[in-house]
Design a protein around this motif. Structure first.
Motif, short mmCIF file in Angstrom:
data_model
loop_
_atom_site.label_atom_id
_atom_site.label_comp_id
_atom_site.label_asym_id
_atom_site.label_seq_id
_atom_site.Cartn_x
_atom_site.Cartn_y
_atom_site.Cartn_z
N GLY A 250 0.80 -1.23 0.00
CA GLY A 250 0.00 0.00 0.00
C GLY A 250 0.83 1.27 0.00
O GLY A 250 0.28 2.37 0.01
N VAL B 77 -8.93 -7.09 -3.40
CA VAL B 77 -9.30 -6.02 -2.47
C VAL B 77 -10.74 -6.25 -2.02
O VAL B 77 -11.58 -6.66 -2.82
CB VAL B 77 -9.18 -4.65 -3.20
N ARG C 11 -5.24 -5.54 1.39
CA ARG C 11 -4.81 -4.96 0.13
C ARG C 11 -5.24 -3.50 -0.02
O ARG C 11 -4.92 -2.86 -1.01
CB ARG C 11 -5.37 -5.77 -1.05
N SER C 12 -6.02 -2.99 0.94
CA SER C 12 -6.39 -1.58 0.87
C SER C 12 -6.59 -1.08 2.30
O SER C 12 -6.72 -1.88 3.24
CB SER C 12 -7.67 -1.38 0.06
N SER C 13 -6.67 0.22 2.45
CA SER C 13 -6.80 0.79 3.79
C SER C 13 -8.15 0.45 4.42
O SER C 13 -8.32 0.62 5.62
CB SER C 13 -6.60 2.31 3.74
N ASP D 148 -9.62 -2.67 4.01
CA ASP D 148 -9.77 -4.12 4.18
C ASP D 148 -9.68 -4.50 5.67
O ASP D 148 -9.03 -3.81 6.46
CB ASP D 148 -8.64 -4.85 3.44
#
Ligand code: SF4
Length: 1015
Positions: free
Chosen positions: A318, A903, A957-959, A961
């Motif tokens: 990220g 994601v 995989r993302s802020s 998740d």
């Protein structure tokens, strides 16, 4: 070249009429029948549940027919979800035995059209309905006529051809769509001119392609319509224009890269200012997120360029590391007029850079570039980037034209030429990566045919007109690279350029290696070699291949070439004599080659092998084995004729080399062929001698037995030879025995040949440290700590709030009694509690299979679909399915530890079944381990930690998740080294507990509010 004609549009009123329409007049156009089958997709017993057929012409659909079929077993959950066909819908359906006669009567003798139709026909045949009508596969036809589609599903082909959509995975809808697709593909064929159609027909007939009939039919129709006049530009005219009278590439069309006189360093502060939350980058980039970690990396990379440093940067998931290195790289390249090479390990990252990150950056810079930042510095408004691949990836127009003129093309050659003829209309790059070869093409030897027309590793004849006119694809790629600010390559090309100077990459002083944790393995591959029976036999076949009417090859061509040219009589005599003397040697060498590999097979048959590892390291104790003496004797017997061949080829080469230009036929090609034969012969002889008799202490050698590789083995000329040694069972003889070698260490070579010649080197990856230290990776890559700077940039994700790491304390250790049962029960309980959404990572395929079979029936009974790698599809296909559906569990091995980027909620649970230690019998691992005082701690653990961290990286995989990682290998708690694994992970919430408590804990964690979700 002109582009392909635009996609055909559906004709007004064509095809999709509905039942109940007035009965049309009998058709005069050819009639086809589209067929489609839906099946249960059970792993072992695949049964038909629905079948449909549609009779159609180019004008309209004439008739439709469809029926459900009652299977013997129930419909699996995944199939029901995919098709919408449930067990209830099939209860009253007829069995296939009642349906089959109706279907046969409906299809009659019409040619059958279908998408991947071989699969449907096999299913029908397996249930008793064998159809031998002519068959046209829309999948195969689309790969020919639309060479640039990334995926050849029916929906994607239809979308490109603009012929509508259907309710996919229902038989009748798919039949109707297949009919429309087929008609649109026929329209595309009809857009070719008559001369090209003639060439396509000829190649298709030689290649025994089922489409030969189609091409001929379209050609006939066109002749009648146009009375012989061509429509559109002729492919053949265009290619001839390239060879003969074509225009040279326009001058001034290429922007050149010149070294500037600028000594100005990058203004790091100004670059960082551009990225502040209210700065120009944020304004221009719609989804820009200010990340301090990205700024830290960007600043470090900029300073590495300014100071001419070697920099190692670990950038957590990220960070946005590609922008963090591309921006300073581009700023430096434009300011100084220098090229920066960016190397990746995987095609996925290469594609992401070339197709997304770089175009995005170019777009943003075009918007903001040149605008002064706070202190007056500016980013460039534009830059050029290109992807470069190894020579073997590019079509050689010279070789293509030569092969095309060959009157006796093999079927595989003809099929490839057919594809290339159509592809040449659209390609700007000549890069074979644009072509998707079907399984059938691969089986029929199309890759071997490609080896005859690619640019290969050898130099080019000076007479090549494509080079003179600047039309050669390799030359164009090199020119693009010379004039690009950023050149993207993969590690394989980077390293082969380092060792052989491939001639594709221009000189460069600045290097960024992404996915740097793969560099050692790739260097090991590139600096190693294999000695294989097929390679030796192919080498001999190039010289003289046995045929019923006598041998054919370089040694039989050479006397003809010198005789029919203006070659001096003494050279004619010498060359003819050398070739004549060598011919019997070739047969003898072939026999001795087979004998050597048979000896190896006998030797290996007497040694223990495991099911999963058929490699044997050739250590001194192996060499001391009495059986090895037979191998050495066989090698001695073979090495002598190989040396004689080499000496004779050298003498012939010297004779031909001394000839004045144009004094023999095909002089350039002959010299090239001799150069190639000398190089291959030397490599084989020197490599084999070292591996079998005179080992280099800095190399690792081993033997390997692989299953029969069929059409891929390179033995396209003849079936495998029979064993010469009585007692060598067929199974051994049919296996591929090879001898392989790899360097013991690659660090010194990388240091001397890759890093030292460069001014700037940036190595980056999400996983470079173990237990917070770069020592392991930098020592493997030959980087001295005092010669480099190392920076670890944390992930911007809030792992403590988003990720729960749950370690089980009551599972038996792997390979101990009770482990497999515990693993299965835990996966079932966990996945039921979280309703799937889980990726389960294994370290061996056999463990994956065993667990899949045990848990699938139970989870599917609970409504959760289970997908297994290689059981339900390939990685790409499975990941796409997994992304689109909830309530799924995906089982994967090695490639899934790194290749999965899902994601959102679809991947909320990650299960690591076992710590990913290398197999101890791996010869390279074994040999390298011996160089450590404490090999397990110093070598095995750090290697496994890097892989473990890669696996863990699949979860968040993302802020936004949120997820649970369950580690089901209790050694992470019970062994001292377990801490190294846990300490190497980002700071997530860590809990340990009993396996029975895991499901409830995981469900509760996922139900809790996670990190702030973006609006
Ligand atoms: S220059 Fe070499 S690679 Fe290019 S077309 Fe000519 S022979 Fe082929």
């Amino acid at each position: 070249m002109s582009p392909l004609p635009p996609p055909s549009r559906p004709r007004p009123g064509a095809l999709p009429n509905r039942p109940g329409a007035p009965s049309p007049a009998p058709p005069t156009a050819p009639i086809y029948v589209a067929v489609d089958v839906e099946a249960t997709a059970n792993e072992r017993n695949n049964e038909i549940i629905e079948v449909a057929a549609v009779i159609f012409t180019s004008e309209r659909i004439l008739e439709r027919w469809t029926s459900f079929v009652r299977p013997l077993r129930s419909v699996p959950l995944g199939t029901a979800q995919l098709t919408g066909i449930t067990n209830a819908m099939l209860q009253a359906a007829p069995p296939f035995s009642s349906v089959a006669p109706q279907l046969r009567a409906f299809i009659k003798r019409h040619p059958i059209v279908g998408q991947s139709v071989e699969f449907d026909l096999k299913l029908l045949a397996a249930q008793g309905l064998v159809l031998d009508n002519p068959v046209y596969d829309t999948y195969e036809l689309a790969t020919l006529l639309i060479p640039d589609l990334p995926v050849y599903s029916l929906a994607r082909i239809a979308e490109r051809l603009q012929v509508g959509t259907s309710q996919e995975h229902r038989a009748l809808g798919d039949c109707e769509l297949t009919a429309a697709v087929f008609q649109a593909l026929l329209d595309r064929i009809a857009e070719c001119d008559l001369e090209t159609l003639g060439e396509l027909t000829r190649l298709a007939e030689t290649g025994q392609s089922p489409f030969a009939r189609l091409f001929r039919q379209v050609q006939r129709e066109k002749q009648q319509e146009t009375s012989g006049a061509g429509v559109g530009a002729s492919i053949l005219q265009q290619l001839r224009a390239q060879a003969g009278g074509g225009q040279s590439e326009k001058e001034g069309g290429v922007d050149l890269l010149y070294l500037t006189t600028s000594q100005r360093p990058l203004d790091t502060r100004a670059l960082l200012d551009t990225f502040r939350p209210d700065g120009p980058f944020a304004e221009a980039f719609p989804h820009y997120e200010h990340r301090p970690q990205q700024m830290e990396m960007l600043g470090s990379v900029a300073e590495a360029f300014n100071n001419g440093e070697t920099l190692l940067v670990e950038a957590g998931t990220g960070t946005g590391k590609s922008v963090a290195y591309l921006v300073p790289a581009v700023a430096h390249a434009v300011e100084h007029g220098e090229t920066v090479v960016v190397s990746t390990a995987t095609i996925a990252l290469q594609d992401q850079l070339a197709k997304k990150d770089i175009p995005d950056l170019q777009h943003v810079l075009a918007t903001i570039g040149g605008a002064p930042a706070a202190n007056g510095a500016s980013l460039p408004a534009e830059f050029r980037a290109t992807v470069v691949k190894g020579r073997a990836n590019y079509l050689c127009l010279y070789r293509w034209f030569k092969l095309r003129g060959n009157p006796s093309l093999s079927p595989a050659d003809a099929r490839l030429m057919l594809r290339l003829l159509l592809w040449l209309q659209t390609t700007d790059t000549g890069d074979v990566g644009e072509l998707r070869f079907t399984d059938d093409e691969r089986r029929s030897g199309v890759l071997q045919a490609w080896n005859r027309v690619n640019a290969g590793p050898d130099s080019c004849p000076s007479s090549c007109v494509f080079q003179k006119r600047g039309q050669c694809f390799v030359q164009r790629a090199r020119r693009a690279a010379e004039n690009a600010h950023v050149v993207i390559v993969n590690h394989a090309l980077l390293l082969s350029d380092m060792t052989t100077n491939s001639g594709v990459l221009p000189p460069y002083e600045h290097l960024i290696v992404d996915e740097a944790h793969h560099l050692e393995d790739e260097a090991t591959n590139q600096l190693g070699y294999a000695f294989e029976r097929a390679t030796v036999l192919n080498f001999l076949n190039q010289l003289a291949e046995p045929h019923a009417d006598g041998p054919r090859g370089l040694l039989t061509d050479l006397p003809i070439r010198v005789r029919t040219g203006k070659t001096p009589a003494d050279v004619q005599t010498d060359v003819t004599r050398f070739c004549g003397d060598l011919l019997p040697r070739i047969d003898e060498t072939r026999t001795l080659t087979i004998a050597l590999f048979d000896r190896l097979a006998v030797f290996l048959a007497g040694r223990p092998q495991t099911e999963t590892d058929t490699r044997l390291r050739i250590t001194q104790s192996v060499r001391n084995d009495p059986g090895w003496t037979d191998v050495e004797i066989a090698w001695d017997e073979l090495s002598l004729p190989l040396s004689i061949i080499q000496q004779s080829l050298t003498s012939i080469f010297e004779q031909v080399y001394r000839l004045p230009d144009e004094t023999m036929q095909e002089q350039d090609e002959t010299l090239l062929a001799l150069t190639r034969a000398l190089r291959v012969g030397t490599d084989l002889r020197v490599g084999a001698a070292a591996a079998l008799a005179e080992p280099d202490p800095d190399m690792v050698y081993w033997t390997e037995i692989e299953g029969q590789r069929g059409g891929q083995s390179g033995q396209h000329h003849a079936p495998p030879e029979a064993s010469l040694i009585p007692g060598v069972a067929a199974v051994e003889a049919s296996r591929t025995v090879s001898v392989k070698a790899a360097p013991l260490h690659v660090g010194a070579t990388l240091h001397a040949d890759l890093f030292l010649p460069r001014r700037t080197v940036v190595l980056t990856s999400a996983t470079m440290t173990t237990d917070g230290s770069f020592d392991y990776l930098s020592s493997r890559l030959g980087i001295e700590p005092d010669e480099s700077t190392a920076v670890a940039v944390d992930s911007p994700f809030d792992y403590r709030r988003s990720a729960l790491l749950y370690t089980v304390e009551d599972m038996p250790e792997p390979n101990r009694p009770g482990y497999q049962k515990g693993l299965q029960d835990t996966i079932i309980g966990l996945c039921e509690a979280t309703r799937g959404r889980a990726l389960v990572l294994f370290t061996s395929y056999s463990a994956l299979q065993a667990t899949y079979r045990a848990v699938k029936p139970i989870l599917e009974a609970a409504g959760i679909i289970v997908l297994g790698q290689r059981i339900d599809g390939g990685p790409r296909q499975l990941i796409e399915r997994f992304k689109q559906h909830q309530e799924m569990v995906l089982f994967g091995t090695s490639s899934f530890w790194e290749g999965v980027d899902v994601v959102g909620d679809a991947l909320s649970v990650l299960v690591i079944t076992k710590l990913p230690f290398k197999v101890p019998s791996d010869p390279v691992f074994q040999a390298r381990s011996e160089g450590f005082v404490e090999p397990f701690v110093e070598f095995a653990v750090p290697q496994a930690v890097l892989q473990f961290r890669q696996g863990f990286g699949r979860l968040i995989r993302s802020s936004t998740d949120r997820g649970v990682c369950a580690v089901l290998d209790s050694r992470v708690l019970t062994k001292r080294y377990g801490k190294t694994f846990l300490n190497s992970l980002p700071g997530c919430t860590v809990e340990k507990g009993r396996s029975i408590e895991l499901p409830a804990r995981a469900a509760a964690w996922l139900a809790m509010a996670g990190p702030e979700r973006k609006q």
